[in-house]
Every structure is written in structure tokens, then in C-alpha cells.
Design an enzyme around this catalytic site. Sequence first.
Site, PDB file in Angstrom:
ATOM      1  N   TYR A   1      -0.775   3.893  14.792  1.00 12.78           N
ATOM      2  CA  TYR A   1      -0.918   4.801  15.936  1.00 12.78           C
ATOM      3  C   TYR A   1      -0.788   6.108  15.389  1.00 12.78           C
ATOM      4  CZ  TYR A   1       3.737   5.740  17.418  1.00 12.78           C
ATOM      5  OH  TYR A   1       5.115   6.049  17.194  1.00 12.78           O
TER       6      TYR A   1
ATOM      7  N   SER B   1       0.807  -1.251  -0.055  1.00 14.60           N
ATOM      8  CA  SER B   1      -0.063  -0.155   0.110  1.00 14.60           C
ATOM      9  C   SER B   1       0.939   1.349   0.042  1.00 14.60           C
ATOM     10  CB  SER B   1      -0.997   0.066   1.320  1.00 14.60           C
ATOM     11  OG  SER B   1      -1.881  -1.013   0.862  1.00 14.60           O
TER      12      SER B   1
ATOM     13  N   TYR C   1       6.780  -1.728  13.664  1.00 11.61           N
ATOM     14  CA  TYR C   1       8.120  -1.395  13.374  1.00 11.61           C
ATOM     15  C   TYR C   1       8.796  -2.707  13.009  1.00 11.61           C
ATOM     16  CZ  TYR C   1       6.803   3.164  15.383  1.00 11.61           C
ATOM     17  OH  TYR C   1       6.478   4.355  15.608  1.00 11.61           O
TER      18      TYR C   1
ATOM     19  N   HIS D   1       5.894   1.204   3.270  1.00 13.24           N
ATOM     20  CA  HIS D   1       6.769   1.678   4.503  1.00 13.24           C
ATOM     21  C   HIS D   1       7.179   0.602   5.125  1.00 13.24           C
ATOM     22  CE1 HIS D   1       4.345   5.273   3.715  1.00 13.24           C
ATOM     23  NE2 HIS D   1       5.386   6.175   4.017  1.00 13.24           N
TER      24      HIS D   1
END
Length: 420
Positions: A101, A46, A358, A49
Amino acid sequence: MKIRNKKFKTPTTPKPQAIITVKDGNHVQTTIKCAKSNNIQIRIRSGGHDYEGFSYVSDVPFVIVDTLHLNSVDVNLQEETAWVGSGATLGAGGHFSGGGYGNLMRKFGLSIDNIIDATIVDANGNILDRKSMGEDLFWAIRGGGGASFGVILSWKLKLLHVTPQVTVFKVKRNVSDDATDVVYKWQLIAPKLPNDLFIRVQPNVVKIGQGDKKVVQVSFIGQFLGTIERLLPLPIGTPLESMLNEPNDPQPNYFKGKSDYVKKPIPKEAIESIWKLMIVGETLYMQWNPYGGRMGEIAPSETPFPHRAGNLFLIQYLNNWIEDSPEAIERHVNFSRLFYEFMTPYVSNNPREAFLNYRDSDIGANHPSNVTKIEIARTYGNKYFKENFERLVSVKTKVDPENFFRHEQSIPIRSCKSQI
Ligand SMILES: Cc1cc2nc3c(=O)[nH]c(=O)nc-3n(C[C@H](O)[C@H](O)[C@H](O)COP(=O)(O)OP(=O)(O)OC[C@H]3O[C@@H](n4cnc5c(N)ncnc54)[C@H](O)[C@@H]3O)c2cc1C
């Protein structure tokens, strides 16, 4: 092609056989059918990242399903909801499904706590919404990582009310001044502040003066849901003139990310030694994100994201560098690992918890990625999901028994030790 981490943009990085920029669910269905019949792996991207490049790199033959064109945002003001395509904004597909978040986390929880419906294409090529996918799969894709379960097309979000005025600030202090004391106190106070206030701590290494002297500088980056007049009576002690609204840092070049959860305050002497090690590495910086507030009110089993009450803050370690060489990659990645090792006494253990968004392949990964070993999956699964891992395995086994959707850190199926 969007590659955010240059670590995965080298001449030896494996390339996809095709990139399918899907425009609707039908394109995804056809791609799944075609990939299945040719026994080829799918990577779903998407925003691109992913810290370990799992959305666009694989060590076995693969194609990329890129959802960048699924970027519509349909707001229904009356209903106070919005349907958001998985390719919208910075990458709603990966960001939301990993438990994304933002600065509103202490007030409203995570993105996944505010998702009320979704559409997905499953391993059989069916397009499903919340009702047709059932509550188990709907639970799994809200924090369990979408790429183990299907291609998410869109999310339906509950809209939230924020105050008409928001106050943001960034205050910098050098460790040579009183930053260590303030950081120590921040650990005690930040998770207990009113939910309207979010203050992130960001230590990084900066050069001072004319020479090569380096110090750790700590930025206190805050957001308050309200006016400055309402904020200042709070016991923060920040002078008005130091409240700045600065532009975001530039995009990273090469980077390695890792994460930790802190459950009891790190002693002051330990904080001092952390700064010293940062100076040695030069390029590693951290973000300490306070929990508490709404985060502590949501049960750990409500979504696959388990890191709720009992956490003072989440640490993100980010090592960014610009040198273009394999030696530099090795040196910086090794330093990140050494730093992580050094932090062991101060962070969660058994399991040492980690945040899925992460992504860190050091905590366990399957290689090659078309072999999913459940015992390896347990090493990363327990860290990302704690007790929720077993339920994720059950959902996966039910909805994708052939383990079609997989990558180095995907959720395994229960019945087999390995899948080829
Ligand atoms: C500059 C930067 C800032 C960030 N800030 C934050 C932050 O403030 N808060 C936070 O929580 N995280 C943050 N992150 C981490 C980010 O949320 C994760 O890297 C997340 O996975 C990114 O999602 P993406 O769609 O952009 O990435 P991608 O690389 O496209 O995907 C990430 C993962 O999700 C899967 N995936 C992507 N799309 C789909 C889909 N449609 N269906 C199923 N699976 C899919 C991929 O296959 C991959 O496994 C940040 C990252 C960067 C680089």
C-alpha cells in the site's frame, strides 16, 4: 548484497550457496531446474525489505534468486498501463505480492487492486502470464505472497490519474501539549475523510531540552490530492505555516516489525498508557495508517488480502536500534513482544489480524523451513489472510504439489501434515 535489517547480517547468519542475479525468465527456469535436481531451497529476493529476512536467509541449504536486474518499467500511455519488472523500484516482487500500500490507498486501494496481468515462472519451470496461469494463481499472487507460488518476473499495472498538484504536510505535536486529544479524534475522523486525503499518525519517542527527558511526539503526515486552497476549507485546523515537506527518515539499522488492525477507537486513557510504555522502550515507534475510502469498498475475498471494511486503521510497530550486540537484539525484540501483548485489548481478535508485508515470525513460523506443517501454517495464515487462507492452500496444492517454493511462513499444501 542488499540486507536491510542488520539483525540478519551477523557472523552466525546462514549464507547462501550462490546468488543468481537473473536477467530473464530463462535464467530463472534454469535455476529452478538445478535447485530441484540438487534438492536445494530457493529464496527469492527483489528489494530485500522482508522484515524477517525470508528473501535472503534460510536455516537449510539455499540459493538466492535475485531479481534486481529485472528492473524495466515500460509505460504505455495510450493504454494507460505499465509493465514493471519485479526488481524495479523498492522491490515490486515482494511489495506488490504482499499487498503493498501507499498514501493513495484510500483513493485507489492497494497495489494489487490495480494489477491486471503478471508473468511468473512456476514450479515446473513454465513461464506463464495471466491467461496461461489461470485466475486462481493470478488471484493468489496478488496478496498471498509470491514466494509460495513461483518467481514473479513482472507485473502489468493499470495507471491511475492523480491531480497535477498534490499537497503534502507534516505537523508535529508533543503529548505534553494536546497530541493525545488530537490522536483520539483522528481515529474517529481519518477513516471517514474524503478519499483524496490520507493522514498517517506517527508517534515516536524524542528527547526534549538539555537533559535526558523524553516525551512522545506525534507526527501527522498527510497527502492531499489537490491544491492547498482546496485542502484548507476541510475541517482540519492546521495552520498554513506548519505544513512542511520534510525528507524521509533515514534507513533503519536493526529492526523488529509487527502489525495490528484496530476496529474500534482506542480510549483516551489507553492512549495515555501507550505513550508511557513507549517511553520505557525508547526506540519503538508506530505508524497508524487510516483505512476507509476505497479500502472499504473492495470485498475481502477479491484478493488474498482480507483487511478491508470495518478497519479504522492499521498499526505498524517498528522498533529500531543501533547497538551492535546479541543482547541488544534480544532486549529490543523482547520489548516489541511486550508492547504487542500490551496492545491486545485494543486491536482485532479471533483472529488477531496481521499485515503480510509487515512480516512477523512471532505469529507462527515453520522451523526448519523445509518442513511445512499445516497446523503451524494455519496460525500465521489465518492472521494474514483470514478466510482466504483455505483458498490459498487449494491454489498452492494445485500449482506446486511438491511444495518446492517454501519458506518459514509459506502457504502449505493440503495433503500432507509435513513435507521434507
Ligand atoms: C523502509 C521500508 C518501507 C516500507 N514501506 C512500505 C509501505 O509503504 N507499504 C507497504 O505495503 N509495505 C512497506 N514496507 C514493507 C515491504 O513492502 C515488504 O517488506 C515487502 O515484502 C518488500 O518487498 P521486497 O521485494 O522489497 O522484499 P524482499 O525481501 O525481496 O521480498 C519479500 C518477500 O517477497 C518474496 N519475493 C520477492 N520478490 C519476489 C518475486 N519476484 N517473486 C516471488 N516472490 C518474491 C520474497 O521471497 C519474500 O518472501 C516497507 C519496508 C521497508 C523496509
